[in-house]
Write an enzyme that holds these catalytic residues in place. Structure first.
Site, mmCIF file in Angstrom:
data_model
loop_
_atom_site.group_PDB
_atom_site.id
_atom_site.type_symbol
_atom_site.label_atom_id
_atom_site.label_comp_id
_atom_site.label_asym_id
_atom_site.label_seq_id
_atom_site.Cartn_x
_atom_site.Cartn_y
_atom_site.Cartn_z
ATOM 1 N N CYS A 1 0.847 -1.197 0.000
ATOM 2 C CA CYS A 1 0.000 0.000 0.000
ATOM 3 C C CYS A 1 0.884 1.250 0.000
ATOM 4 C CB CYS A 1 -0.899 -0.002 1.236
ATOM 5 S SG CYS A 1 -2.053 1.400 1.276
ATOM 6 N N ASP B 1 0.436 3.750 1.737
ATOM 7 C CA ASP B 1 0.403 4.314 3.088
ATOM 8 C C ASP B 1 1.823 4.593 3.604
ATOM 9 O OD1 ASP B 1 0.248 4.412 6.054
ATOM 10 O OD2 ASP B 1 -1.854 3.919 5.716
ATOM 11 N N ARG C 1 2.968 4.745 6.420
ATOM 12 C CA ARG C 1 3.387 4.002 7.625
ATOM 13 C C ARG C 1 3.862 2.592 7.310
ATOM 14 N NH1 ARG C 1 -2.372 4.726 10.348
ATOM 15 N NH2 ARG C 1 -2.845 4.171 8.186
ATOM 16 N N HIS D 1 -2.185 -4.025 4.976
ATOM 17 C CA HIS D 1 -1.987 -3.646 6.381
ATOM 18 C C HIS D 1 -3.324 -3.343 7.026
ATOM 19 C CE1 HIS D 1 -2.563 0.823 5.890
ATOM 20 N NE2 HIS D 1 -2.382 0.469 4.634
ATOM 21 N N CYS E 1 -6.012 0.148 6.975
ATOM 22 C CA CYS E 1 -5.807 0.709 5.638
ATOM 23 C C CYS E 1 -6.906 1.736 5.334
ATOM 24 C CB CYS E 1 -5.816 -0.405 4.590
ATOM 25 S SG CYS E 1 -5.475 0.200 2.925
HETATM 26 CO CO CO Z 1 -3.418 1.186 3.028
#
Ligand code: CO
Length: 226
Positions: A42, A44, A46, A98, A101
């Site tokens: 992803c 993302d 993090r 994750h 999400c």
């Molecule tokens: Co995500």
């Protein structure tokens, strides 16, 4: 010093540090990359691929998009897979989602976020497929956790059904597709036990993994290292 110049300062320090650790580091990498793994994750911020599995530049080939999806008309992702398998000869493809999400959350909520709603429609389709299961869960966090897991299983299946992977297996190339999930609460990865290494086993392995998700009715552990 403005915010962006800090990034250049950090970069110089990082480059110096890497060179101090290994004088030939950049010279070797500049000549050739030999990553062992393809990571599809992803976007993302993090969930940084290299850092969380302790790999250096040159060790993992990475593709990231919102909610780690492999869509059969996405030539960006498909090209990454083709190059990884046919040119870099990578033997392990990991799709890593994750918990927590944002893409999964927005897909469940179906909130209006603009263009990205079209991308997230693929996630809503996965939810629709499992609607009877989601109807049994009232807690929104648990619903999100389960859709994060089911999305990864679906993406494993999609990778297995790309022309690149189908052809590799038909030619007898050893190749395994894995589905992992990352817990943003404790920094730990979990294998969803959905590793597929042949055309014949796609259905049985992914069906079994979906069955395992259906057994989980609780929220994910947020503090345990187990
Ligand atoms: Co995500």
């Amino acid at each position: 010093m403005n915010e962006l110049s800090v990034l250049f300062k950090n970069n110089r320090e990082w480059s110096d540090q890497m060179t101090r650790m290994n004088g030939n580091f950049f010279t070797k990498l500049a000549n050739q990359q030999r990553p062992k793994y393809l990571w599809i994750g992803c976007s993302d911020s993090r969930v940084p691929a290299n850092e969380l599995v302790g790999l250096l530049p040159g060790e993992v080939f990475v593709h990231r998009n919102v909610a780690n999806m492999v869509i059969h008309t996405d030539f960006n992702c498909l090209s990454v897979i083709q190059y990884a398998v046919e040119v870099l000869k990578i033997k392990d493809i990991i799709v890593c989602g994750h918990y927590g999400c944002g893409g999964v959350h927005e897909a469940i909520e179906n909130s209006s976020q603009g263009l990205i709603n079209n991308w997230l429609r693929h996630l809503r389709d996965i939810k629709f497929t499992h609607d009877a299961f989601f109807d049994t869960i009232s807690d929104p966090e648990v619903r999100n956790d389960r859709l994060c897991e089911l999305n990864i299983i679906k993406q494993v299946k999609n990778i297995c059904r790309t022309t690149t992977v189908e052809m590799a297996w038909k030619e007898g190339v050893p190749l395994t597709v894995h589905g992992w999930i990352y817990n943003i609460h404790n920094g730990l990865l979990q294998d969803l036990d959905v590793s597929v290494n042949s055309l014949d086993s796609i259905k049985s392995v992914t069906d079994r993994a979906v069955g395992q998700v259906y057994q989980r009715k609780d929220k994910i552990e947020v503090c345990s290292a187990a």
